[in-house]
Structure formats: structure tokens, C-alpha cells
Design a protein around this motif. Structure first.
Motif, PDB file in Angstrom:
ATOM      1  N   SER A  14     -11.219  15.330  -2.553  1.00 25.62           N
ATOM      2  CA  SER A  14     -11.748  14.036  -2.972  1.00 25.62           C
ATOM      3  C   SER A  14     -10.871  13.385  -4.043  1.00 25.62           C
ATOM      4  O   SER A  14     -10.832  12.154  -4.157  1.00 25.62           O
ATOM      5  CB  SER A  14     -13.178  14.194  -3.492  1.00 25.62           C
ATOM      6  N   GLU A  15     -10.149  14.207  -4.810  1.00 26.78           N
ATOM      7  CA  GLU A  15      -9.257  13.659  -5.839  1.00 26.78           C
ATOM      8  C   GLU A  15      -8.197  12.733  -5.240  1.00 26.78           C
ATOM      9  O   GLU A  15      -7.766  11.773  -5.876  1.00 26.78           O
ATOM     10  CB  GLU A  15      -8.568  14.793  -6.612  1.00 26.78           C
ATOM     11  N   SER A  16      -7.810  13.010  -4.001  1.00 29.60           N
ATOM     12  CA  SER A  16      -6.770  12.185  -3.363  1.00 29.60           C
ATOM     13  C   SER A  16      -7.259  10.756  -3.125  1.00 29.60           C
ATOM     14  O   SER A  16      -6.456   9.818  -3.100  1.00 29.60           O
ATOM     15  CB  SER A  16      -6.343  12.811  -2.036  1.00 29.60           C
ATOM     16  N   LEU A  17      -8.582  10.568  -2.967  1.00 27.57           N
ATOM     17  CA  LEU A  17      -9.115   9.223  -2.766  1.00 27.57           C
ATOM     18  C   LEU A  17      -8.946   8.388  -4.027  1.00 27.57           C
ATOM     19  O   LEU A  17      -8.663   7.189  -3.961  1.00 27.57           O
ATOM     20  CB  LEU A  17     -10.591   9.293  -2.367  1.00 27.57           C
ATOM     21  N   GLY A  18      -9.113   9.027  -5.191  1.00 29.59           N
ATOM     22  CA  GLY A  18      -8.874   8.335  -6.455  1.00 29.59           C
ATOM     23  C   GLY A  18      -7.424   7.921  -6.609  1.00 29.59           C
ATOM     24  O   GLY A  18      -7.123   6.820  -7.099  1.00 29.59           O
ATOM     25  N   GLU A  19      -6.533   8.781  -6.176  1.00 31.41           N
ATOM     26  CA  GLU A  19      -5.101   8.459  -6.296  1.00 31.41           C
ATOM     27  C   GLU A  19      -4.684   7.389  -5.286  1.00 31.41           C
ATOM     28  O   GLU A  19      -3.775   6.596  -5.551  1.00 31.41           O
ATOM     29  CB  GLU A  19      -4.260   9.724  -6.124  1.00 31.41           C
ATOM     30  N   THR A  20      -5.344   7.367  -4.128  1.00 34.26           N
ATOM     31  CA  THR A  20      -5.101   6.271  -3.180  1.00 34.26           C
ATOM     32  C   THR A  20      -5.497   4.946  -3.809  1.00 34.26           C
ATOM     33  O   THR A  20      -4.771   3.946  -3.704  1.00 34.26           O
ATOM     34  CB  THR A  20      -5.897   6.500  -1.879  1.00 34.26           C
ATOM     35  N   TRP A  21      -6.657   4.921  -4.475  1.00 33.59           N
ATOM     36  CA  TRP A  21      -7.095   3.701  -5.161  1.00 33.59           C
ATOM     37  C   TRP A  21      -6.079   3.304  -6.226  1.00 33.59           C
ATOM     38  O   TRP A  21      -5.706   2.128  -6.324  1.00 33.59           O
ATOM     39  CB  TRP A  21      -8.471   3.922  -5.814  1.00 33.59           C
ATOM     40  N   LYS A  22      -5.640   4.245  -7.038  1.00 28.51           N
ATOM     41  CA  LYS A  22      -4.695   3.928  -8.117  1.00 28.51           C
ATOM     42  C   LYS A  22      -3.401   3.343  -7.551  1.00 28.51           C
ATOM     43  O   LYS A  22      -2.871   2.351  -8.061  1.00 28.51           O
ATOM     44  CB  LYS A  22      -4.381   5.175  -8.936  1.00 28.51           C
ATOM     45  N   GLY A  23      -2.902   3.947  -6.481  1.00 31.12           N
ATOM     46  CA  GLY A  23      -1.654   3.457  -5.895  1.00 31.12           C
ATOM     47  C   GLY A  23      -1.749   2.039  -5.379  1.00 31.12           C
ATOM     48  O   GLY A  23      -0.761   1.301  -5.370  1.00 31.12           O
ATOM     49  N   ARG A  24      -2.960   1.639  -4.969  1.00 34.30           N
ATOM     50  CA  ARG A  24      -3.152   0.294  -4.425  1.00 34.30           C
ATOM     51  C   ARG A  24      -3.545  -0.727  -5.484  1.00 34.30           C
ATOM     52  O   ARG A  24      -3.601  -1.917  -5.210  1.00 34.30           O
ATOM     53  CB  ARG A  24      -4.244   0.339  -3.349  1.00 34.30           C
ATOM     54  N   ASN A  25      -3.848  -0.286  -6.710  1.00 35.29           N
ATOM     55  CA  ASN A  25      -4.348  -1.199  -7.745  1.00 35.29           C
ATOM     56  C   ASN A  25      -3.507  -1.145  -9.011  1.00 35.29           C
ATOM     57  O   ASN A  25      -4.015  -1.394 -10.109  1.00 35.29           O
ATOM     58  CB  ASN A  25      -5.805  -0.865  -8.067  1.00 35.29           C
ATOM     59  N   VAL A  26      -2.256  -0.874  -8.852  1.00 39.74           N
ATOM     60  CA  VAL A  26      -1.383  -0.669 -10.000  1.00 39.74           C
ATOM     61  C   VAL A  26      -0.757  -1.967 -10.508  1.00 39.74           C
ATOM     62  O   VAL A  26      -0.067  -1.979 -11.527  1.00 39.74           O
ATOM     63  CB  VAL A  26      -0.294   0.367  -9.632  1.00 39.74           C
ATOM     64  N   PHE A  27      -1.032  -3.091  -9.841  1.00 35.32           N
ATOM     65  CA  PHE A  27      -0.396  -4.362 -10.202  1.00 35.32           C
ATOM     66  C   PHE A  27      -1.224  -5.118 -11.236  1.00 35.32           C
ATOM     67  O   PHE A  27      -2.406  -5.379 -11.042  1.00 35.32           O
ATOM     68  CB  PHE A  27      -0.182  -5.226  -8.958  1.00 35.32           C
ATOM     69  N   ALA A  28      -0.572  -5.472 -12.342  1.00 37.21           N
ATOM     70  CA  ALA A  28      -1.213  -6.246 -13.409  1.00 37.21           C
ATOM     71  C   ALA A  28      -0.973  -7.733 -13.171  1.00 37.21           C
ATOM     72  O   ALA A  28       0.111  -8.142 -12.731  1.00 37.21           O
ATOM     73  CB  ALA A  28      -0.659  -5.834 -14.766  1.00 37.21           C
ATOM     74  N   TYR A  29      -1.995  -8.548 -13.514  1.00 34.87           N
ATOM     75  CA  TYR A  29      -1.926  -9.993 -13.279  1.00 34.87           C
ATOM     76  C   TYR A  29      -2.250 -10.749 -14.558  1.00 34.87           C
ATOM     77  O   TYR A  29      -2.830 -10.220 -15.498  1.00 34.87           O
ATOM     78  CB  TYR A  29      -2.892 -10.399 -12.161  1.00 34.87           C
ATOM     79  N   GLY A  30      -1.869 -12.027 -14.556  1.00 37.33           N
ATOM     80  CA  GLY A  30      -2.150 -12.889 -15.691  1.00 37.33           C
ATOM     81  C   GLY A  30      -0.995 -13.829 -15.968  1.00 37.33           C
ATOM     82  O   GLY A  30       0.051 -13.774 -15.308  1.00 37.33           O
ATOM     83  N   ARG A  31      -1.173 -14.677 -16.979  1.00 37.21           N
ATOM     84  CA  ARG A  31      -0.142 -15.678 -17.273  1.00 37.21           C
ATOM     85  C   ARG A  31       1.144 -15.051 -17.780  1.00 37.21           C
ATOM     86  O   ARG A  31       2.191 -15.683 -17.776  1.00 37.21           O
ATOM     87  CB  ARG A  31      -0.672 -16.689 -18.282  1.00 37.21           C
ATOM     88  N   ASN A  32       1.070 -13.799 -18.208  1.00 28.69           N
ATOM     89  CA  ASN A  32       2.253 -13.114 -18.719  1.00 28.69           C
ATOM     90  C   ASN A  32       2.881 -12.178 -17.696  1.00 28.69           C
ATOM     91  O   ASN A  32       3.736 -11.362 -18.036  1.00 28.69           O
ATOM     92  CB  ASN A  32       1.882 -12.321 -19.980  1.00 28.69           C
ATOM     93  N   GLU A  33       2.446 -12.288 -16.442  1.00 24.73           N
ATOM     94  CA  GLU A  33       2.962 -11.408 -15.401  1.00 24.73           C
ATOM     95  C   GLU A  33       3.696 -12.193 -14.328  1.00 24.73           C
ATOM     96  O   GLU A  33       3.304 -13.311 -13.998  1.00 24.73           O
ATOM     97  CB  GLU A  33       1.809 -10.633 -14.744  1.00 24.73           C
ATOM     98  N   GLY A  34       4.728 -11.574 -13.764  1.00 25.34           N
ATOM     99  CA  GLY A  34       5.454 -12.177 -12.655  1.00 25.34           C
ATOM    100  C   GLY A  34       5.858 -13.600 -12.951  1.00 25.34           C
ATOM    101  O   GLY A  34       6.454 -13.905 -13.981  1.00 25.34           O
ATOM    102  N   GLU A  35       5.475 -14.492 -12.059  1.00 23.17           N
ATOM    103  CA  GLU A  35       5.766 -15.906 -12.236  1.00 23.17           C
ATOM    104  C   GLU A  35       4.636 -16.636 -12.932  1.00 23.17           C
ATOM    105  O   GLU A  35       4.630 -17.856 -13.023  1.00 23.17           O
ATOM    106  CB  GLU A  35       6.023 -16.550 -10.860  1.00 23.17           C
ATOM    107  N   GLY A  36       3.626 -15.878 -13.405  1.00 23.83           N
ATOM    108  CA  GLY A  36       2.481 -16.512 -14.065  1.00 23.83           C
ATOM    109  C   GLY A  36       1.547 -17.131 -13.059  1.00 23.83           C
ATOM    110  O   GLY A  36       1.696 -16.992 -11.853  1.00 23.83           O
TER     111      GLY A  36
END
Length: 701
Positions: free
Chosen positions: A468-490
Motif C-alpha cells: 500500500s505504501e507504493s500508492l502513496g508514492e504514486t500520488w507523490k510522483g504525480r503531485n510534485v509540481f508547485a504552482y503560483g505567481r512565482n512558479e514557471g511562467e506565473g
């Protein structure tokens, strides 16, 4: 045809969710690199969509070019009490009437058989959770006074369970509800407060009586100022509730306009717009259906009512955590920000985040929210809680302005001159900065830009996982991107992978908050809840130390807020329950309830599919949280081992029935369910027979 197609003039997509709007590409404004643009081109997409899901409907419009035609939710039903639960209610009533000591043992044994001793434990020492009685025999030293207190708690729980709402069956597109269905809608909407006289008035006039030949604006005028039967609303024998109920009846009876909307769209006509939402929460504005639904202004969130409720939910969540943790404040709380509940609650989840941090919305003269200001610590009188904001792809794309405002707030909160013991955001940001991590104040995480979903439900659906621990790591791998006005192209639509920040937040997360916005779709009804919130819980637990008491990793609590009733700023307390309690309530009121089961089974193939989906979700929750053994026991009894029900399911949808049996066997194989060998042998035989039937059907084609 000249482009290689079949010459179709339009597409009618029946029911959510489709495929095309979820494929890779631009979140806003498709280009030729977006898959949906390539697949659809200029083909009209007439999308028959659930009226209570305005959030995902935005994506169907933006990325799937959908002309939406809404359909209604199924009638509501009360869970009631059944089988041993009904027997338990009779025993409790008999005891409270006569207080016969002879019934004590019978009541306790019935509670144990039903699994209710988990929710309403009987303690040997009042207030001492470690003194739970687990033996079948009640100790002689237990006082009668305390047992009577426990009986009161048991009775209250049975009342709660009995009054739980669920969706009764499935909706038939364009069908006018029966009087029984209308009664169920009204009973849920008015919380059983209508008199029989009110019902009589509500049902006085039907559509056929009026013929619906008059222009709609005249009918609306008549409904508003006179009541549909032409009587003035000032008449003394008509209550305000009766008039409102009559209006709801008239609007629900116009479900027939759903098919009219489809035909209008096919004819190239104008499908009238209407706000999407839920009758119970949003009122009559969401009716009638058969409309091209829309959402709300994202620049006005959170709304005033949502802000009031959000503060109360945050306060209750902190209180809940402190009571369970010797008065300690949580350092980090993970909050789920989903598009659907945000739209339906007008921003309650955003308000919860603000309240936990200790911030408030600031509006300009037009009413638009332009900033989230920090509340001074002297006024807040507690530490600022750090936040891991887990955003759905729809929230990320639909509320880019809110994402930017939240990102700005977190940056300011991280840099404000306050003691770290009173500002956990600053504390964790400084620790990350010392390790050389970039953008240590990032707090808003989601899927890769232009992509959607955690993929955990796909993994669980395929059965291709071991621990079951692998399901948590699958979630983490898919949700690792940070967003906001200070990220990427804003602008909130392009993100940056920040695994170190996410890992830190998961490590410090002690509690998660999830809102449920619909009676129809609760935790146990769809895959998204366990695949996102359940897997987030597991990802956080993967990073926890081993608890010496249990010799297992420390659990992360999950607080669930049911937000599907109409909001009321005057509510002094809003129920915030642990996920285990909500799962039991939902399973008892729906999946294990013969009333719910029979309504689904009688719907044929579609109903069998819904049952099958919930069995898969049950395995998903058992992997990421906890599902009690009695749930699996009774699910097997209700759906697989009941010969009559099993035959109906298999005849209606052989694949669905096979999946029901498969998931029960899988639960046993993964040690989620402690089943006896005789039951497992029966299930293996059923699975083999189901497999043979499917092969025979396949051979015919």
C-alpha cells in the motif's frame, strides 16, 4: 469524411466523464498540440452532463468544446435501519422504556455483531479510551448509570444513521419524477418538516394541468407571484414552505426538458444557460435541468457565507486534533482544493486554508477579492498552521487567480518577522532554506501542467501493486509540481517540480481536511477520494516514524467535512468527523443497506456497474486508510452470497458482477479482510462461473 472520419455531423456524449477533455494539452485555449482539438476538430460536442458538477463541466467546455445539457440527480432516500440495525433499535427502545437489565447483554452482543461497538465503544472506566470492552460479556462492575449514558450515545448514533441521505437508484434522462420521487426530494430539501397539508398543496397542479403551452416568462411570473394554481400567496391556509415546495415540484417536473435541450442543440438552437449545483445546497436556482450549466465568478471567492463556515471548520479541525494529541497544535495540515466543492460551496475550502494560516480576504469596491491579509498574532492568539495545498487539476486551471493570491500570502507569511513557534510556515521555510532548497515557501501542489489525476485509481483498478505504501508514492510522483505567481511562467497555469518541498510538507503533515459536496457522491462512491486524499494520507504516513505502541508507522488523521447541506452562517458548530467514522456511516447507509442495494440492482446494467465501482473503491480505501472487517463480511452477504441478487447482477452486467467477486477475493488475498475459508471457497466458485459466462458471451461475438 474528407478528413478520414465517418461523416458524423455531431457527437452526443451521455454522462460524465468523457475522455477528450482529460487528454494532454493546454489547460486554457486549445492549440493544435492539444489532443482534444485534434480529435474533435469542428465537430459539435453535445454533452449531457450532471447538473451538480459545474466544476468539471468547465473543463468539458474549455477543453472538450462541449455544449452542455444538464440532467438531474436521482431522488434522495433516507437510509433507515435494516436487519440487525432495526432489531438493535427495538432493543434500545425497549430498554429505555422498561430499563430491563436482562436486555443489556443482548444489546451489547448485537452491537458487536453489527460493528457499532467501534463507533460507540463501551468503556470500563468513563473517559478512558484504553478501557474499551471487547469481551462478549459485560463486566459485572460496570455501573448501571454509565451503561444508561452509553445507551443514550448508541441511540443518538442510530438516529444519525437512520436519517442519512443517499441517492436512490439512477436518473433516467428526460423522465418526469413520480409523486413518490417528488416526495423524496421535498423530504430531503425541507428535512422532513413539511406537513401532509403542505404536500397536498405542493402536488395540486401538475404540468399536464397547465399544459406548459404558455410562454415561460408568464409561467415564471405566475409561479413567483401567485403559486402555480393561481391562488394568492397571502391566503392564510398556505404556508411559505408549501409555496416553495410547489415551486420545487413544478421545476422538477420539467425534467422532460432535458431531452428538449438535446434536440435543440442538435437543431443548432440556443440551449438556455443556468447555474450548476445541487438542489439541497444551492436551492431552486439550479432547476430546471436541460440547461447549459455554468459556474461562478472566481474573483469573488471565498463568498461571505463560505468565509464564515470556513473559519468554523478550521477551528473545529484544530480542536479535533488537539483533543486527540494532548493539546498539541498540528504543525502542518494538508487541505484538498478541488474545483467541484469550491464552486458548490463558493470557496469554503479556500476559507479553511486562510483560517488555518491566520489570514482573511480583502475586497475592493466592486466586491472582488484582491489580497489575503495576515491577521496579527495578537488577534489570532494561536500559531499559524502550515499548509500543504493539494490542488486538483481543475482547481489549478479554473482558479488561477486564487492560486496566485494564495502563493503571495504564503510568501509573505514565510518572511514575516514572527517567532517560529508561532508561525509554522516560517519555521519550515527556514529549515528548507538552510538545506539550500529553492522556493521553500511553495505550498500549492498539483499534477504536471496540462495533465490530470493521481493515477492511483488506475493502479488500484488494474490490481498492479504490491504494498500500500507504493500508492502513496504514486500520488507523490504525480503531485510534485508547485504552482503560483512565482512558479514557471506565473499566472497559476505552469508549475515547477519541487520534490524536496513536497517531501518536507508530507513529513510534517499531521492531519488532512477533505470536504464532501454531494449526497450522490461520497467517499465510498467514486474512485477520486481514495485515489487523491487517501493516497495523500498514505504518502504522509510513509514518512512518519514507527509508533512504539503499535509497532507501525504513525497514522495521519483525515478530517471529513460534509458540505452538501445549505450553508448557514448562524451554525455554531459544523460536524468534522474522522475518515473512519464517515466510511462506516456511508457503508451502512448505502452499500450495505438493502434499500440502496435494491434500488441499484433494479436499474439493470448501469446499477450493477455502480455497485462494481464501489467495491473497487472499498479496496482502495482499505489500502490507504481502514475498512472494518464487518463491511467486507456484509458486502459479500449482500451482493455475492445472496443468490437472487447475484443472479440479477450477473444477468444485467456479467463484467460488473465478476468485479464484485474479484474485489472481495482480492481484499482477502491482501489481508484487508479476515474471511473464513468456507466463504472464500464460495466466492472462488462464483468467480470461476462468472469467468465462464463471460467467455461464453464473448464467443457469441
Amino acid at each position: 469524411e474528407d478528413k478520414g472520419g465517418i461523416g458524423a455531423q455531431s457527437v452526443i456524449h451521455l454522462g460524465m466523464h468523457g475522455t477528450v477533455e482529460w487528454l494532454p494539452g493546454q489547460p486554457l485555449g486549445n492549440d493544435r498540440q492539444s489532443w482534444s482539438d485534434e480529435l474533435l476538430g469542428g465537430l459539435p460536442n453535445i454533452y449531457v452532463y450532471a447538473a451538480n458538477n459545474p466544476s468539471e463541466s468547465i473543463l468539458a467546455k474549455r477543453r472538450g468544446y462541449g455544449t452542455l445539457v444538464s440532467y438531474n440527480v436521482p431522488p434522495y432516500g433516507r437510509a433507515g435501519l435494516y436487519l440487525e440495525l432495526a432489531n438493535l433499535r427495538d432493543l434500545v427502545n425497549e430498554y429505555r422504556t422498561g430499563e430491563s437489565d436482562d436486555l443489556k447483554q443482548t444489546i451489547w452482543n448485537t452491537c458487536q455483531r453489527c460493528g457499532i461497538d467501534i463507533e460507540v465503544p463501551l468503556l470500563l472506566i468513563e473517559g478512558d479510551e484504553d478501557s474499551k470492552i471487547t469481551d462478549p460479556d459485560i463486566p459485572d462492575i460496570l455501573s448501571k448509570a454509565y451503561f444508561d449514558k452509553w445507551i443514550k450515545k448508541l441511540s443518538d448514533y442510530l438516529d444519525l444513521l437512520q436519517e442519512r441521505l443517499f441517492s436512490s437508484g439512477l436518473h433516467v434522462l428526460g423522465s418526469k419524477p413520480s409523486e413518490e420521487d417528488l416526495r423524496s426530494y421535498l423530504s430531503a430539501y425541507f428535512d422532513d418538516s413539511l406537513s401532509e397539508k403542505d404536500y397536498e398543496i405542493a402536488f395540486e397542479v401538475s404540468h399536464e394541468d397547465l399544459g406548459w403551452k404558455l410562454p415561460q416568462f408568464i409561467l415564471d411570473f405566475a409561479s413567483t407571484y401567485f403559486g402555480l394554481d393561481g391562488h394568492s400567496k397571502d391566503e392564510g391556509d398556505r404556508s411559505e414552505k408549501a409555496d416553495q415546495a410547489q415551486q420545487i415540484v413544478s421545476l422538477l417536473s420539467r425534467n422532460t426538458e432535458e431531452l428538449d435541450g438535446v434536440l435543440t442543440a442538435l437543431d443548432g438552437g440556443y440551449v438556455r444557460p443556468a447555474p450548476g449545483g445541487d438542489l439541497l445546497r444551492d436551492g431552486t436556482a439550479v432547476l430546471p435541468t436541460g440547461r447549459n450549466i455554468h459556474a461562478l465568478d472566481p474573483y469573488r471567492m471565498p463568498a461571505q457565507g463560505a468565509w464564515a463556515r470556513g473559519q468554523k471548520i478550521a477551528k473545529e479541525t484544530i480542536k479535533q486534533h488537539m483533543e486527540a494529541n494532548q493539546g498539541q497544535y498540528p504543525e502542518t495540515i494538508a487541505c484538498t482544493l478541488w474545483g467541484l466543492d469550491t464552486i458548490k460551496t463558493r470557496g469554503e475550502s479556500i476559507a479553511i486554508v486562510l483560517a488555518l494560516v491566520g489570514a482573511k480576504p480583502v475586497k475592493e469596491g466592486t466586491g472582488r477579492v484582491v489580497r489575503f491579509d495576515l491577521i496579527p498574532l495578537e488577534e489570532l492568539k494561536r500559531p499559524r498552521i502550515d499548509i500543504l495545498a493539494s490542488m486538483s487539476g481543475i482547481f489549478r486551471d479554473s482558479f488561477a487567480n486564487v492560486v496566485d493570491l494564495l502563493d503571495d500570502m504564503f510568501e509573505r507569511c514565510a518572511s514575516v518577522d514572527e517567532p517560529v513557534e508561532m508561525n509554522f510556515i516560517r519555521k519550515h521555510t527556514l529549515e528548507l532554506a538552510e538545506d539550500g532548497v529553492e522556493r521553500p515557501a511553495a505550498r500549492l501542489f498539483s499534477n504536471p501542467p496540462g495533465d490530470y489525476g493521481s493515477m492511483v485509481n488506475e493502479v488500484v483498478g488494474s490490481g498492479d501493486w504490491s504494498e500500500s505504501e507504493s500508492l502513496g508514492e504514486t500520488w507523490k510522483g504525480r503531485n510534485v509540481f508547485a504552482y503560483g505567481r512565482n512558479e514557471g511562467e506565473g499566472g497559476g497555469i505552469s508549475g515547477t517540480a519541487r520534490p524536496d518541498v513536497l517531501d518536507k510538507l508530507l513529513t510534517t503533515t499531521e492531519r488532512i481536511v477533505q470536504e464532501i459536496d454531494s449526497v450522490e457522491y461520497g467517499l465510498t462512491d467514486i474512485q477520486e477520494y481514495y485515489a487523491n486524499t487517501g493516497a495523500l494520507k498514505k504518502a504522509a504516513e510513509n514518512r512518519k516514524p514507527v509508533d512504539k505502541k503499535t509497532n507501525k508507522k504513525k497514522t495521519v488523521a483525515l478530517s471529513v467535512v460534509e458540505a452538501f447541506s445549505s450553508s448557514n452562517e448562524k451554525d455554531t458548530k459544523i460536524p468534522v468527523r474522522d475518515v473512519e467514522d464517515v466510511l462506516r456511516l456511508e457503508y451502512r447507509s448505502k452499500l450495505l443497506n438493502p434499500k440502496w442495494r435494491d434500488a441499484m440492482v433494479n436499474q439493470g446494467s448501469g446499477g450493477a456497474y455502480e455497485v462494481s465501482q464501489r467495491m473497487t473503491a472499498m479496496v482502495g480505501w482499505a489500502a490507504t486508510a481502514k475498512v472494518d472487517n464487518f463491511v467486507f463480511d456484509q458486502a459479500a452477504e449482500r451482493y455475492a452470497l445472496d443468490e437472487e441478487v447475484a443472479k440479477k447482477l450477473q444477468k444485467a452486467n456479467p463484467e460488473a458482477f465478476k468485479n464484485v467477486v474479484r474485489r472481495l477475493l482480492e481484499a482477502s488475498g491482501r489481508n484487508m479482510w479476515d474471511a473464513d475459508e468456507e466463504t472464500l471457497d464460495k466466492l472462488r466458485e462464483l468467480y470461476s462461473d462468472a469467468d465462464d459466462m463471460i467467455e461464453q458471451v464473448d464467443a457469441l461475438y
